[in-house]
Design a protein around this motif. Structure first.
Motif, short mmCIF file in Angstrom:
data_model
loop_
_atom_site.label_atom_id
_atom_site.label_comp_id
_atom_site.label_asym_id
_atom_site.label_seq_id
_atom_site.Cartn_x
_atom_site.Cartn_y
_atom_site.Cartn_z
N HIS A 187 0.85 -1.20 0.00
CA HIS A 187 0.00 0.00 0.00
C HIS A 187 0.88 1.24 0.00
O HIS A 187 2.10 1.17 0.23
CB HIS A 187 -0.93 0.01 1.22
CG HIS A 187 -0.23 0.01 2.53
ND1 HIS A 187 0.26 1.16 3.12
CD2 HIS A 187 0.10 -1.02 3.38
CE1 HIS A 187 0.82 0.84 4.28
NE2 HIS A 187 0.75 -0.46 4.46
N ASP A 188 0.26 2.40 -0.25
CA ASP A 188 1.00 3.66 -0.36
C ASP A 188 0.93 4.49 0.92
O ASP A 188 1.26 5.69 0.90
CB ASP A 188 0.50 4.48 -1.55
CG ASP A 188 -0.95 4.94 -1.38
OD1 ASP A 188 -1.59 4.56 -0.36
OD2 ASP A 188 -1.44 5.66 -2.26
N GLY A 207 -5.21 3.82 0.09
CA GLY A 207 -4.42 2.62 -0.20
C GLY A 207 -4.21 1.73 1.00
O GLY A 207 -4.38 0.50 0.91
N THR A 266 6.69 4.41 -0.12
CA THR A 266 6.66 5.87 -0.05
C THR A 266 6.22 6.44 -1.39
O THR A 266 6.88 6.23 -2.40
CB THR A 266 8.05 6.42 0.31
OG1 THR A 266 8.46 5.88 1.58
CG2 THR A 266 8.01 7.94 0.39
N PRO A 267 5.11 7.16 -1.42
CA PRO A 267 4.65 7.75 -2.68
C PRO A 267 5.68 8.72 -3.26
O PRO A 267 6.34 9.46 -2.52
CB PRO A 267 3.37 8.51 -2.28
CG PRO A 267 2.91 7.85 -1.03
CD PRO A 267 4.17 7.44 -0.31
N TYR A 271 11.86 1.60 -6.36
CA TYR A 271 11.14 0.66 -5.48
C TYR A 271 11.80 -0.72 -5.52
O TYR A 271 11.16 -1.73 -5.25
CB TYR A 271 9.68 0.56 -5.91
CG TYR A 271 8.90 1.83 -5.65
CD1 TYR A 271 8.50 2.18 -4.37
CD2 TYR A 271 8.57 2.69 -6.69
CE1 TYR A 271 7.80 3.35 -4.12
CE2 TYR A 271 7.87 3.87 -6.46
CZ TYR A 271 7.49 4.19 -5.18
OH TYR A 271 6.80 5.36 -4.95
N TYR A 329 -2.14 -4.59 -4.43
CA TYR A 329 -1.61 -3.26 -4.13
C TYR A 329 -2.74 -2.26 -3.94
O TYR A 329 -3.65 -2.15 -4.77
CB TYR A 329 -0.71 -2.77 -5.27
CG TYR A 329 -0.25 -1.34 -5.09
CD1 TYR A 329 0.71 -1.02 -4.15
CD2 TYR A 329 -0.81 -0.31 -5.84
CE1 TYR A 329 1.11 0.30 -3.95
CE2 TYR A 329 -0.42 1.01 -5.66
CZ TYR A 329 0.54 1.31 -4.71
OH TYR A 329 0.92 2.61 -4.52
N GLY A 383 -3.48 1.66 -3.72
CA GLY A 383 -2.88 2.97 -3.98
C GLY A 383 -3.21 3.47 -5.37
O GLY A 383 -4.21 3.07 -5.97
N GLU A 421 2.83 5.03 -8.37
CA GLU A 421 3.66 4.05 -7.67
C GLU A 421 3.46 2.65 -8.25
O GLU A 421 4.41 1.88 -8.39
CB GLU A 421 3.32 4.04 -6.17
CG GLU A 421 3.72 5.32 -5.44
CD GLU A 421 2.86 6.53 -5.79
OE1 GLU A 421 3.42 7.63 -5.90
OE2 GLU A 421 1.64 6.36 -6.00
#
Length: 400
Positions: free
Chosen positions: A199-200, A205, A231-232, A237, A254, A256, A260
């Protein structure tokens, strides 16, 4: 001499009194005329300008700039088209409808400022906001001001299920329904048994990811092998991608938005990872496909049910193409339905009073591109839901 002097002083005093009285009368005449002349003028200092007399004022708040503009701008266009059609027929209750469009960039702090601005502009209701975090920051302000807000896309369950915001409505199903569909699809259709949940860290998210984890853990058919926040806006990544690989996950769920998600998917595929990637309506957007390119192929994402065969949806989509020369974007039909539902409620209620609008939204059906809808006591639209989509040949296609 004394008597003559006294008479002279008396005449002077009397003349002065007459002059003063005349000046006082003239002052009031000028002041009154000035007030009449200035009526209806906007006050100085940048305060709200008065618009067409008696206009029904609707705020349209959302992400109109930045990475998430593709989520908010379709709502502006939907509202514009609905209002244009209504005004062409004379408006509502004999009054024209006016839109006040404001950009919050999907940032909670900006959304709070926008909400305060719309309240001070004396809007009668609001279409928006778009992102759940921004919506949560704004709707308390609207509630205190007695203003109704209808979102086409804010899916966090708490917005309706907490009971804190009786002024909030939405034309999209909540994230618990979306997470349930993702988990059921991963387990039952893809036969995934080891699932990584990312998740963001945002309200939307992370909230969705927590529901997904809960549903996986209660399924007794799969396990969560990784639960991680990213981290947005980060450039790289690779660390979380390596964790996914190390967890030996069959699938990733996921929570978000597309910036990302596109980066994570691209880095996974460049490492030749075949792990299924399943995301949400924050990723079911053409921008995700444009950014991820060929790496987007095969990605799954949940989104509002396809109602493109609905005659009202066909008409709404055609209206967009004619007006803007392009296909509509994310949440366009949900926003079209939200605008229709709000203005229909004002017309049926015969008022812009928020309590009367609420009662009408909950009791009166309205035909929209999403089908015939009305709202339950919590503010969720009855009859709307999610479907699963997959990217095939550069486009999202519903998975039957």
């Amino acid at each position: 001499m004394f008597q003559e002097g006294r008479m002279s002083r008396f005449r002077k005093f009397h003349s002065f009194r007459l002059l003063f009285s005349g000046l006082l009368i003239l002052f009031f005449i000028v002041s009154f005329a000035g007030c009449g002349k200035d009526q209806g003028k906007a006050p100085a200092g940048g305060e709200k300008k008065e618009t067409a007399a008696g206009a029904i004022r609707i705020g349209v708040a959302g992400s109109h700039s930045g990475d998430l503009a593709s989520y908010g701008l379709p709502t502006v266009k939907a509202a514009e088209l609905v209002v244009k059609g209504i005004n062409a027929k004379g408006g509502i209750l004999g009054r024209k409808v006016e839109l006040l469009v404001e950009d919050d960039a999907c940032k909670p702090e900006m959304a709070a400022n926008i909400a305060a601005k719309l309240v001070s502009s004396k809007v009668d209701a609001v279409i928006g906001h778009i992102c759940s975090g921004a919506t949560k920051a704004a709707i308390g302000i609207y509630k205190d001001a007695g203003i109704i807000a209808i979102s086409p896309s804010a899916t966090h369950p708490e917005l309706t299920q907490s009971g804190q915001y009786p002024n909030f409505f939405r034309t999209i199903a909540p994230d618990d329904a979306q997470a349930r569909l993702q988990v059921d699809f991963a387990i039952n259709s893809l036969k995934a048994r080891r699932i990584a949940v990312l998740h963001d860290k945002g309200d939307y998210g992370k909230g969705l990811a927590e529901y997904a984890r809960k549903f996986i853990e209660s399924s007794n058919a799969a396990q969560v092998v990784l639960f991680e926040g990213v981290t947005p806006g980060a450039v790289d990544y690779s660390a979380v991608v390596q964790k996914i690989k190390g967890s030996d996950a069959d699938a990733v769920i996921y929570g978000g938005y597309h910036p990302e998600a596109s980066s994570i998917v691209m880095q996974m595929r460049k490492k030749n990872m075949k792990t299924w990637f399943i995301s949400d309506d924050g990723v079911k957007d053409i921008t995700f496909i444009k950014v991820a390119g060929s790496y987007a192929e095969g990605v799954y994402a949940t989104g509002p049910r396809d109602t493109s065969s609905n005659p009202l949806a066909i008409a709404a989509n055609e209206a967009h193409k004619k007006a803007y020369g392009s296909d509509p974007g994310a949440f366009y039909l949900n926003a079209y339905a939200a605008t229709q539902a709000l203005l229909n409620a004002i017309e049926k209620a015969g008022s812009t009073d928020s309590e009367k609008i609420k009662q009408t939204l909950r009791s009166q059906d309205v035909d929209t591109p999403l089908g015939k809808i009305r709202f339950d006591e919590r503010g969720d639209a009855l009859g709307v839901g999610f479907a699963m989509y997959q990217v095939k040949n550069g486009a999202y296609v519903e998975v039957k």
